[in-house]
Design an enzyme around this catalytic site. Structure first.
Site, PDB file in Angstrom:
ATOM      1  N   LYS A 137       0.835  -1.208   0.000  1.00  0.00           N
ATOM      2  CA  LYS A 137       0.000   0.000   0.000  1.00  0.00           C
ATOM      3  C   LYS A 137       0.868   1.256   0.000  1.00  0.00           C
ATOM      4  CE  LYS A 137      -1.677   1.756   4.046  1.00  0.00           C
ATOM      5  NZ  LYS A 137      -1.356   3.192   4.159  1.00  0.00           N
ATOM      6  N   ASN A 138       1.847   1.273   0.868  1.00  0.00           N
ATOM      7  CA  ASN A 138       2.633   2.507   1.006  1.00  0.00           C
ATOM      8  C   ASN A 138       3.551   2.748  -0.190  1.00  0.00           C
ATOM      9  OD1 ASN A 138       1.379   2.959   3.388  1.00  0.00           O
ATOM     10  ND2 ASN A 138       3.137   2.533   4.704  1.00  0.00           N
ATOM     11  N   CYS A 143      -5.073  13.171  12.735  1.00  0.00           N
ATOM     12  CA  CYS A 143      -5.504  11.812  12.468  1.00  0.00           C
ATOM     13  C   CYS A 143      -5.344  11.060  13.780  1.00  0.00           C
ATOM     14  CB  CYS A 143      -4.747  11.197  11.302  1.00  0.00           C
ATOM     15  SG  CYS A 143      -3.239  10.400  11.730  1.00  0.00           S
ATOM     16  N   ARG A 168       0.520  14.775  12.738  1.00  0.00           N
ATOM     17  CA  ARG A 168       1.068  14.579  11.392  1.00  0.00           C
ATOM     18  C   ARG A 168       1.155  15.866  10.560  1.00  0.00           C
ATOM     19  NH1 ARG A 168      -1.012   8.636   9.552  1.00  0.00           N
ATOM     20  NH2 ARG A 168       0.906   8.652   8.376  1.00  0.00           N
ATOM     21  N   PRO A 169       2.021  16.790  10.974  1.00  0.00           N
ATOM     22  CA  PRO A 169       2.172  18.028  10.202  1.00  0.00           C
ATOM     23  C   PRO A 169       2.862  17.787   8.849  1.00  0.00           C
ATOM     24  CG  PRO A 169       3.777  17.939  11.981  1.00  0.00           C
ATOM     25  CD  PRO A 169       2.939  16.700  12.101  1.00  0.00           C
ATOM     26  N   ASP A 222       4.669   0.941  12.017  1.00  0.00           N
ATOM     27  CA  ASP A 222       3.481   0.265  11.490  1.00  0.00           C
ATOM     28  C   ASP A 222       3.341  -1.176  11.989  1.00  0.00           C
ATOM     29  OD1 ASP A 222       2.711   2.520  10.165  1.00  0.00           O
ATOM     30  OD2 ASP A 222       3.295   1.846   8.169  1.00  0.00           O
ATOM     31  N   ARG A 230      -8.526  -0.456   4.621  1.00  0.00           N
ATOM     32  CA  ARG A 230      -7.685   0.561   3.971  1.00  0.00           C
ATOM     33  C   ARG A 230      -6.327  -0.016   3.585  1.00  0.00           C
ATOM     34  NH1 ARG A 230      -6.005   4.811   7.523  1.00  0.00           N
ATOM     35  NH2 ARG A 230      -4.605   4.990   5.767  1.00  0.00           N
TER      36      ARG A 230
HETATM   37  C1  UD1 Z   1       4.400   6.959   6.158  1.00  0.00           C
HETATM   38  C2  UD1 Z   1       3.539   5.729   6.013  1.00  0.00           C
HETATM   39  C3  UD1 Z   1       3.006   5.291   7.365  1.00  0.00           C
HETATM   40  C4  UD1 Z   1       4.157   5.096   8.343  1.00  0.00           C
HETATM   41  C5  UD1 Z   1       5.047   6.342   8.390  1.00  0.00           C
HETATM   42  C6  UD1 Z   1       6.298   6.152   9.227  1.00  0.00           C
HETATM   43  C7  UD1 Z   1       2.596   5.995   3.818  1.00  0.00           C
HETATM   44  C8  UD1 Z   1       1.391   6.254   2.983  1.00  0.00           C
HETATM   45  N1  UD1 Z   1       2.432   6.049   5.127  1.00  0.00           N
HETATM   46  O1  UD1 Z   1       3.555   7.991   6.667  1.00  0.00           O
HETATM   47  O2  UD1 Z   1       2.306   4.058   7.195  1.00  0.00           O
HETATM   48  O3  UD1 Z   1       3.636   4.872   9.633  1.00  0.00           O
HETATM   49  O4  UD1 Z   1       5.476   6.676   7.042  1.00  0.00           O
HETATM   50  O5  UD1 Z   1       7.027   5.059   8.785  1.00  0.00           O
HETATM   51  O6  UD1 Z   1       3.647   5.699   3.304  1.00  0.00           O
HETATM   52  N2  UD1 Z   1       6.482  14.804  10.381  1.00  0.00           N
HETATM   53  C9  UD1 Z   1       6.631  16.146  10.677  1.00  0.00           C
HETATM   54  N3  UD1 Z   1       6.582  17.044   9.645  1.00  0.00           N
HETATM   55  C10 UD1 Z   1       6.401  16.659   8.357  1.00  0.00           C
HETATM   56  C11 UD1 Z   1       6.265  15.284   8.053  1.00  0.00           C
HETATM   57  C12 UD1 Z   1       6.307  14.386   9.091  1.00  0.00           C
HETATM   58  O7  UD1 Z   1       6.788  16.530  11.834  1.00  0.00           O
HETATM   59  O8  UD1 Z   1       6.371  17.521   7.463  1.00  0.00           O
HETATM   60  C13 UD1 Z   1       6.502  13.831  11.485  1.00  0.00           C
HETATM   61  C14 UD1 Z   1       5.165  13.106  11.615  1.00  0.00           C
HETATM   62  O9  UD1 Z   1       4.263  13.865  12.395  1.00  0.00           O
HETATM   63  C15 UD1 Z   1       5.562  11.825  12.301  1.00  0.00           C
HETATM   64  C16 UD1 Z   1       6.946  11.558  11.710  1.00  0.00           C
HETATM   65  O10 UD1 Z   1       7.414  12.794  11.178  1.00  0.00           O
HETATM   66  O11 UD1 Z   1       5.679  12.038  13.683  1.00  0.00           O
HETATM   67  C17 UD1 Z   1       6.947  10.498  10.620  1.00  0.00           C
HETATM   68  O12 UD1 Z   1       6.092  10.873   9.582  1.00  0.00           O
HETATM   69  P1  UD1 Z   1       6.339  10.448   8.074  1.00  0.00           P
HETATM   70  O13 UD1 Z   1       7.558   9.611   7.966  1.00  0.00           O
HETATM   71  O14 UD1 Z   1       6.204  11.640   7.231  1.00  0.00           O
HETATM   72  O15 UD1 Z   1       5.077   9.503   7.844  1.00  0.00           O
HETATM   73  P2  UD1 Z   1       4.067   9.501   6.627  1.00  0.00           P
HETATM   74  O16 UD1 Z   1       4.790   9.736   5.355  1.00  0.00           O
HETATM   75  O17 UD1 Z   1       2.901  10.346   6.965  1.00  0.00           O
END
Ligand code: UD1
Length: 419
Positions: free
Chosen positions: A22-23, A118, A123-124, A308, A400
């Site tokens: 999925k990811n 969420c 998740r910023p 995950d 999902r």
């Molecule tokens: C992706 C995965 C999700 C997985 C996560 C971490 C997909 C669709 N989803 O989510 O299943 O749990 O990676 O392995 O691939 N953060 C910030 N600022 C930002 C972006 C992120 O502070 O601009 C923080 C997030 O709040 C979180 C951390 O960084 O605490 C990790 O987030 P991120 O790696 O971006 O996860 P996703 O890409 O949302």
């Protein structure tokens, strides 16, 4: 509303093929917006999130043809008719934010609803936005939307250091950089296998990318990319979930369509708890035991233990001999499954980002609620090993990210049905 009814206590046996990731597929569907030519994506998983992403790119003007039977999607973004991702879709599918990179690269303009909160945390998207700004985009935030535009039509390559190796930010910036002017370097980039799959798709399209899978990724912008064919990598989280279920039920299963290297942290923890895991080239066998021993786990970016898989292992160690400690370092609110596991008799204390779990011989079946995708998977695993009947409600969360998980589990001998 649908639910899973599970009669626990049946060890899993046999073999199952793991679905595609999925990811990995979500950013790849989004990346199809970079080209006017048709892309063929093979081995698609039948998931609600995939349907959501197809709907989004189709709203932006791409022609999307899904063939569920042959598990293929064709996406052709010959021309883009829009540049807005509405809140309705973005709120359901956070990965919708990934269209910002390709839209900026191709059209020089993008308006994407802010994902908002969420269940697992705030998740910023600040890291995504800082990166786009470094590449010359102007960003405005208002009325619940992020509006980004390139004043010079084209993004400019830049060196971007991510404060945290965010998977989404790395993917969004990589796709944005493909058509940018000059070289973009992403430092402290995420190195998850899904990033490597995206890089391999983009490279086939004609992008110039080096370093994917390491913490420094360099992208040399090109003028144009082309339509290609790509088969999606196996889902390491689905594989890890099934491995944990087999281990917990004292079963013996073989999973095919896996990349054992992607599963190293899961394999290591299962082995540490006493489980035999046999790795082959594209398959993995898990042989459970009567009762695993307790584990200490801390989640980390790849190649650390994946967040995950944290919920599933929280359920696993509820049955272990001894006291386990689980520390969640990636998301601030990812213990939603704990209250539900407690309803099944689990002995868990949570202090901030740490859960202390006293293992007991068995949980008892109860009615529990899937609060998010992986929390739902954890409850299914717990139900498979619990005494009596477990009913998991709100299973749309599970759909999902798991393709008819009940069918796979039934074939492995579980007593689970969708009602
Ligand atoms: C992706 C995965 C999700 C997985 C996560 C971490 C997909 C669709 N989803 O989510 O299943 O749990 O990676 O392995 O691939 N953060 C910030 N600022 C930002 C972006 C992120 O502070 O601009 C923080 C997030 O709040 C979180 C951390 O960084 O605490 C990790 O987030 P991120 O790696 O971006 O996860 P996703 O890409 O949302």
């Amino acid at each position: 509303m649908e639910a899973f009814v599970i009669n626990g206590g049946k060890p899993l046996h046999g073999s199952a093929a793991v679905s595609s990731s999925k990811n990995a597929i979500l950013p790849i569907i989004s990346a199809c917006l970079l080209t006017t030519e048709e892309c063929l994506i093979k081995q698609i998983p039948g998931l609600d999130d995939v349907t959501g992403m197809c709907e989004l790119v189709s709203n932006l003007g791409a022609e999307v043809k899904v063939n569920g039977r042959s598990r293929r999607i064709k996406v052709c973004a010959r021309s883009l008719t829009g540049h807005t991702a509405d809140y309705e879709l973005v709120s359901k599918l956070r990965a919708s934010f990934l269209v910002m990179g390709p839209l900026l690269a191709r059209a020089g303009i993008a308006k994407v609803a802010l994902p908002g909160g969420c269940p697992i945390g705030s998740r910023p998207v600040d890291l995504h936005l800082k990166g786009f700004e470094a590449m010359g985009a102007e960003i405005e935030n208002g009325h619940g939307f992020i509006f980004a535009r390139c004043p010079n039509k084209k993004l400019k390559g830049a060196t971007i250091y991510l404060d945290f190796p965010s998977v989404g930010a790395t993917e969004n910036l990589m796709t944005a950089a493909v058509l940018a002017e000059g070289r973009t370097v992403i430092e402290n980039a995420a190195s998850e296998p899904e990033i490597v799959d995206l890089a391999s798709f983009l490279t086939k399209m004609g992008a110039k990318i080096t370093g994917a899978g390491t913490d420094t990724i360099a992208i040399d912008g090109v003028d144009k990319v082309y339509g290609v064919e790509h088969a999606i990598m196996p889902d390491r989280i689905e594989a890890g979930t099934l491995m944990t279920a087999a281990a917990l039920t004292g079963g013996d299963i073989t999973l095919t369509n896996v990349v054992p290297d992607h599963l190293k942290p899961v394999t290591a923890k299962l082995r540490e708890s006493g489980i035999e895991v046999i790795e082959n080239k594209n398959s993995i066998r898990v042989k459970g035991i009567a009762r695993p021993s307790a584990l200490d786990i801390k989640t980390h970016p790849f190649p650390g233990f994946p967040t995950d898989m944290q919920a599933q292992f929280s359920a696993y160690v509820c049955f272990a001999e001894g006291t386990s400690m689980i520390v969640e370092t990636i998301f601030e609110n990812r213990f939603m499954h704990v209250n539900e596991l407690r309803r099944m008799g689990a002995q868990i204390r949570v202090d901030g980002r740490t859960a202390i779990i006293e293992g007991i011989e068995a949980l008892q079946g109860a009615q529990v609620r899937a609060t998010d995708l992986r929390a739902g998977a954890a409850l299914v695993i717990a139900g498979l090993a619990a005494k009596g009947t477990t009913e998991v409600i709100d299973i749309h969360h599970i759909d999902r990210g798991y393709e008819f998980i009940e069918n796979k589990l039934q074939r492995l001998g579980a007593d689970i049905k969708r009602v």
